[in-house]
Design an enzyme around this catalytic site. Structure first.
Site, short mmCIF file in Angstrom:
data_model
loop_
_atom_site.label_atom_id
_atom_site.label_comp_id
_atom_site.label_asym_id
_atom_site.label_seq_id
_atom_site.Cartn_x
_atom_site.Cartn_y
_atom_site.Cartn_z
CB THR A 1 -1.23 0.25 1.39
OG1 THR A 1 -1.70 -1.38 1.09
CG2 THR A 1 -1.44 1.17 1.42
CB SER B 1 -4.45 -3.49 1.04
OG SER B 1 -3.72 -2.17 1.34
#
Length: 1287
Positions: free
Chosen positions: A147, A201
């Site tokens: 991410t 995530s």
């Protein structure tokens, strides 16, 4: 030397030694720089090798050792050719600053140290340069930094595209801000704290940034994959729910807490069950404000934000619904106040919600016919499962609505040329308890690994074989067999087997699980599958994973019961209903798609999108499981190195070729480097493409072992060779640009020199023309009446006027000015020497020297005398201009002039002046031609006040010079004819022209021997435009015709003649043109509407282009209008249209009054003013006010400009989902201007009987494991989104 992509910059690092040895630079001479002893302290010493293709030993241990050295030296990035290896440092190294970002702009990969910014620069550069779509695939296990890498990619692209916009100017700042705002928004709703990562995530996303042809972002689109919705209802110990729940409960405003009954996160079962309410590295309140700001930037209205928070509060209160076992063994609600408040938030009746949670409607069928309907009570476990299913469905559909709404705001407003995609999806997972969620996650990672293998290993080796390139094959693990094991149909894979088991025993989850266990025995033939009772093992590329079968078929079914769907449909909240747009037909015999079907379809669509782009890879590595910035777990990293296939990747890259291209593209890119293939930018090679490529590489002096020619492509082995070719190409354009600049500067210099010559000539001729006009004016005044002196007719004779510089700054002129008493605002038009005829008592008249000065007010006679050895200059006489009635002269060539003035004691002055014609013209110019000029054989003047005298002129050829005066008689010789005019101005002496420079020997004949340009391979026309044909201009400057000769007319002796027009005075204005005929009345125009925004419609809807005009046929109250465009009809949103106001016809132009004639030499007095002044001087009275000239300033009839039209107001955004009956989704909503992040208001509440009191539920006790999940039906996503969520 191989310069960088940007011309003029030099390569460093690996190519510095090559540059030094090649003698590159200016003329092969290296610039000598003074040594700096502190240089070693300034530059950080690198550890290991930055590109692992340079490792001497290629083993997993050697790779691990190199990564470890760099990690300990705070260097987290390493290359394998074009693949970036990233190690999560678990701390801020300060390597993402704006200065660091700017240092990577326009640089080749080898110029800078490895960095994620270098990957972003390569993607952005190739998109602009090679005109191809790009994608960045980020892979690795959870917590490895995927991410963060995606955020840095977006940061770099936003920064460089902002710089391009500043140079080109395009007004797309809002798109760039929205793309960056998606990070905090989707992190809040899609990320959570896990044991491995504080910001993990829990969904996958593929962000596509869309660019126009200039490399500026014009839009974006997000595709969502596989949200972990089970996390909503339960987490393991020390993990958290999604961030938004903790942000909302901690950072909500007082108004929101009152409206939604919010309390702290410890008051809700879903957020407190795992025992982790806060994280040291996360500030939930600050992140909540950042989320609100992101919502503002995206364009979410206050009502939309309020609806989102209402759904979140509903989920939290649903989790607090507690079931207990009743006396009959069925479940019942322990506190109905909780269900009443949750029902209030859902805009349904509290009793209806409780009934749905406690009972399930069953329907029996016989022979395909409808049977009886029963309400079956639920036990505690079944009620908990139904409650959790509703909560998961609400959050999953809310997340997909947010993604869809973000896509609406970021929809491109202009044409899209190229795309850069960034894939951020959670990585491979291996837990103690692996279920259906881990199977789906690992399956997607297998597909991504398959892409990596096909594009970097397998496809590369197959291409070498097909192109007949000599090289050594490398063995590698192909995971296509694992992908087929999971997604295969024939033989059936795991997903297909799950579907069959679910279909045969859909009513009983445990029976379906047992059916899958039996059917999975058929998969044992695959070497990567091992059944183990109620578990099975899959040998993934990342390692062996053991999956638990219980509950897997129920999660795969992914359906909601009919009671819950009916509950949502009965809600009075339109937003809640919009989250479930599609209904499941319970009577349909067609099996709805399962979760496995959806994830398989989504993964295949993702692979299709990625295969259409040129990929860039970032492989992330997690150094330890404790998130420590100093710990390096060799065993765990060796495992990641193995399953990422880094060793095989290095072997393939070292044995292969760094660059390959088709012959035609190779020629298009590098044909300029060979004189045999290019001439002045044209392609001139006459042979085939293969031989052309060979000629280019040979002329570029590339060694033969650095390249090979295949069947259809040219292959280059080392990247340094490619960078050298790119540098030479940039140098060619730099050289051509320098030549063009040099030629342009020479052209501009010649143009300026020519302009300077013209200006210099014009300045010299401008005064000459003025003097010539004055001289011609004198000819017109004296034409045919007075003989002329020969010297006054010379071509070089000019009327300078102030010969004594009385009006200038010279000392002599200042002396005369002071002696005459001329004021500072008085303009001197003429000054010269002369002789005044002086009469003394008892003596004959005698000529005495004088200085004659003519100003705009008077004529001055100044005399210089000597007395007692002292020389003095004094004013002898002053005659006002207005008092001069007549200027009298003889008709011979003498210089005598007399001024006839009103009677006075001194009489009329009579004097001689060699420049009499110029003096006369000056006086006539001042008086506007009102002074009479009398020319005859005699001069009549007033000798005294009441005594008239006459001087006659007699011609005597024996007299030489300017003539003689004696006894009132002027004796002079013959002069030039009275009709004579000045001779032409003598030509200037011609300058000797410089001989033209001879062309260099090498340039001789090049223009005539220019090679013939041919069409580039793959192009439709020659690369260079045709030369412009030489020719002369069809227009020429209009030459002013010479003035007509002055008609000579002999005037009678003593008769006065009115002076001709004065030079510089405006002629009379021509008569005004007749008014135009009246226009015919125009027919009434149709009401046309202008499109304010672009709109891409669906079936039955009309596409709109911003700015186009359409006609409205039908207006409906639901916000959609039927429009007509190009003969076709369709629906369009009304707030995208604006009525075009028809402007009234302009009034007829007002008649313009002719401007007053400009005054010559700055004089503003009209001739009538001098006449009045002369009369006043004679009579001693002042002129009446009516005789003064009237100013014409401001008298023009210029019409006032029309008032500017007001700026149209921006229309309100249409509501999401608003559409006409039978149409698709609503129109895209134009993004609103970003505002300050404030908490949205609660908005209008749905109409309900009354707001129940906020229940005070007991604090739930933390549990050690996740709550049991039930079956949840996943509704279809909004149009344009992929339905990828797993149960």
């Amino acid at each position: 030397m191989a310069p960088s992509k940007k011309a003029g910059k030099k390569l460093g690092g690996l190519l510095s030694s090559v540059t030094a040895s090649s003698g590159g630079g200016d003329g092969g001479k290296a610039k000598v720089t003074k040594a700096d002893w502190s240089e070693g302290f300034k530059k950080k010493k690198s550890a290991g090798v930055p590109d692992m293709t340079l490792l001497s030993t290629i083993t997993n241990e050697a790779i691990n050792e190199n990564i470890k050295q760099r990690f300990n030296n705070q260097e987290i990035y390493t290359y394998i050719a074009h693949v970036l290896i990233s190690v999560n440092p678990f701390r801020d190294l300060g390597i993402y600053t704006p200065d660091t970002l700017a240092s990577y702009r326009g640089k080749n990969r080898l110029e800078m140290t490895p960095h994620v910014f270098a990957v972003a620069e390569a993607a952005y550069y190739k998109m602009n340069n090679e005109k191809e779509n790009q994608c960045v695939i980020i892979s690795g296990e959870s917590g490895a930094g995927k991410t963060e890498a995606a955020k840095r990619i977006m940061q770099y692209i936003a920064a460089v595209s902002a710089a391009e916009e500043a140079q080109g100017g395009s007004g797309i700042e809002g798109i760039r801000e929205m793309v960056l705002a998606t990070n905090p928004l989707l992190e809040s709703f899609g990320c959570a704290k896990t044991l491995r990562n504080d910001n993990s995530s829990r969904h996958g996303k593929y962000l596509e940034i869309m660019f126009n042809g200039m490399g500026q972002p014009v839009g974006a689109q997000i595709t969502n994959y596989l949200l972990e919705k089970n996390r909503v209802v339960g987490q393991i110990r020390d993990e958290r729910d999604f961030h938004i729940f903790y942000q909302f409960t901690k950072g909500a405003s007082a108004e929101q807490k009152e409206a939604f009954g919010l309390q702290g996160p410890d008051a809700y079962a879903y957020t407190s069950r795992s025992g982790c309410l806060g994280v040291k590295s996360i500030d939930d309140v600050s992140d909540f404000h950042e989320t609100l700001r992101a919502m503002q930037v995206i364009g979410l209205s206050a009502d939309e934000q309020n609806s989102i928070f209402r759904v979140l509060a509903t989920i939290l209160w649903l989790g607090n619904v507690d079931f207990v076992e009743g006396d009959d063994g069925n479940a019942k609600i322990s506190d109905t106040g909780v269900t009443d408040f949750a029902a209030y938030l859902m805009s349904v009746e509290g009793g209806v919600l409780g009934k749905v949670l406690l009972n399930r409607t069953m329907e029996t069928q016989r022979g395909g016919r409808r049977g009886s309907v029963y309400e079956v009570p639920q036990n505690v476990a079944q009620a908990n499962s139904g409650r959790d299913a509703l909560a998961k469905a609400l959050y999953n559909n809310l997340f997909e609505w947010i993604v869809s709404r973000v896509n609406v705001s970021m929809a491109p407003k202009a044409a899209t040329e190229y795309v850069i995609g960034v894939l951020d999806i959670y990585g491979f997972e291996i837990f103690q308890d692996n279920s259906f969620e881990q199977l789906c996650i690992n399956y997607v990672n297998e597909k991504l690994q398959q892409i990596f293998i096909e594009l970097t290993l397998k496809a590369e080796q197959e291409e070498y074989v097909n192109e007949q390139i000599k090289w050594t094959p490398i063995k590698f693990f192909d995971n296509a067999v694992v992908c087929e094991l999971i997604e295969g149909k024939r033989p059936a894979g795991i997903f297909a087997t799950l579907n069959d088991a679910t279909a045969t025993a859909h009513a009983d989850p445990s029976a379906a699980d047992n059916s899958f266990i039996q059917r999975s025995q058929m998969l044992s033939a695959n070497p990567n599958f091992e059944p183990r009772g109620n578990k099975f093992l899959i040998k993934h590329y990342a390692g062996d994973v053991l999956y638990n079968i219980p509950g897997m078929t129920d999660k795969n079914k992914d359906t909601l019961v009919k009671d819950i769907l009916d509950l949502i449909e009965g809600s009075k909240d339109p937003f809640l209903q919009s989250l479930f747009p599609d209904k499941v037909d319970q009577s349909s015999k067609k099996r709805p798609p399962t979760a496995g079907d959806k994830i398989k379809q989504s993964a295949n669509d993702l692979v299709t999108n990625l295969m259409r782009c040129q990929p860039h890879y970032i492989r992330t590595i997690k150094p330890n499981q404790n998130r420590s910035p100093s710990e390096y777990d060799d065993k765990a990293i060796l495992h990641q190195i193995k399953y990422l296939g880094l060793q095989e990747n290095i072997r393939v890259r070292r044995a292969g070729f760094a660059y390959r291209a088709e012959f035609s593209k190779m020629i298009q890119r590098f044909y300029l480097l060979s004189p045999s293939t290019s001439y002045a930018g044209d392609y001139i090679w006459q042979g085939d493409d293969r031989s052309g490529c060979e000629r280019i590489l040979t002329d570029a002096k590339i060694s033969k072992d650095e390249w090979q020619m295949g069947v259809t492509k040219a292959f280059i082995k080392n990247p340094e060779t490619l960078f050298y070719l790119e540098g030479e190409r940039d140098r060619y354009w730099h050289t051509m640009a320098s030549r063009i600049q040099r030629a342009w500067r020479a052209h501009v210099r010649r143009k300026h020199e020519a302009a300077t010559r013209i200006q210099r000539f014009w300045r010299s001729q401008k005064e000459t023309l003025v003097y010539a006009r004055k001289r011609d004016y004198g000819h017109e005044v004296l034409a045919g009446r007075k003989e002329r002196r020969r010297f006054s007719l010379l071509g070089m004779r000019k009327f300078y006027g102030d010969y004594l510089d009385v009006g200038g700054n010279s000392p002599a002129g200042g002396l005369l000015r002071n002696a005459a008493g001329i004021s500072g605002n008085e303009r001197v038009d003429f000054s010269s020497r002369g002789e005044l005829l002086v009469t003394k008592f008892g003596r004959s008249s005698k000529l005495s020297p004088r200085f004659i000065i003519v100003s705009d007010k008077a004529v001055y006679f100044v005399v210089t005398t000597q007395k007692d050895g002292q020389v003095s200059t004094t004013l002898d006489r002053k005659i006002p201009i207005a008092s001069i009635r007549t200027i009298a002269m003889t008709n011979l060539r003498d210089d005598f002039v007399a001024f006839n003035i009103p009677p006075c004691e001194e009489g009329d002055p009579i004097f001689t002046c060699a420049l009499k014609t110029e003096m006369m013209c000056a006086i006539l110019t001042i008086t506007g031609g009102s002074t009479t000029v009398a020319i005859g054989p005699t001069i009549t003047y007033a000798k005294k006040k009441d005594k008239q005298a006459t001087i006659k002129a007699v011609k005597n050829e024996a007299v030489s010079g300017d003539g003689q005066y004696k006894s009132s008689t002027i004796t002079v010789g013959s002069g030039e004819s009275p009709s004579s005019v000045s001779a032409a101005q003598p030509p200037r002496k011609p300058k000797v022209k410089k001989a033209a420079k001879a062309a260099p020997a090498g340039m001789a004949g090049r223009a005539t021997n220019r090679p013939t340009a041919v069409v580039l391979p793959g192009a439709s026309r020659p690369s260079a435009p045709p030369a412009v044909a030489n020719g002369t201009s069809t227009t020429a400057s209009a030459l002013k015709p010479p003035a007509a000769p002055v008609a000579a007319a002999a005037a009678a002796s003593g008769t006065a003649r009115v002076a001709p027009s004065i030079p510089g005075k405006a002629r009379a204005a021509p008569p005004a043109p007749p008014p135009p005929p009246p226009s015919q009345p125009a027919a009434p125009a149709k009401e046309m509407y202008k499109a304010l925004y672009a709109f891409a419609g669906q079936e039955g809807e009309m596409n709109l282009v911003k700015g186009e005009l359409v006609e409205v046929k039908q207006k409906d109250d639901n916000g959609w209008w039927m429009i007509t465009k190009n003969g076709s009809e369709g629906w369009a949103p009304s707030n995208y249209l604006k009525l075009v106001e028809s402007a009234p016809p302009p009034p007829p132009p007002a008649a313009r009054r002719p401007p007053p004639p400009p005054a010559s030499n700055g004089t503003s007095a009209a001739p009538s003013a001098f006449s009045a002044a002369r009369a006043a001087a004679a009579s001693g009275t002042s002129s009446p006010a009516s005789s003064r000239p009237t100013s014409m300033i401001g008298a023009s009839g210029k019409a006032a400009p029309p008032a500017p039209k007001p700026k149209p107001s921006i229309p309100a955004k249409p509501s999401v989902g608003a559409k006409p009956a039978g149409m698709g989704l609503g129109a895209p909503i134009p993004p609103s201007a970003p505002a300050a992040p404030t908490a949205p208001g609660t908005g209008a509440k749905p109409a309900m009987p009354g707001r129940p009191p906020v229940p005070s539920a007991a604090r739930p006790a933390p549990a050690g494991g996740p709550a049991k999940v039930g079956a949840v039906q996943k509704p279809a996503g909004l149009s344009g989104q992929l339905d990828l969520a797993a149960a």
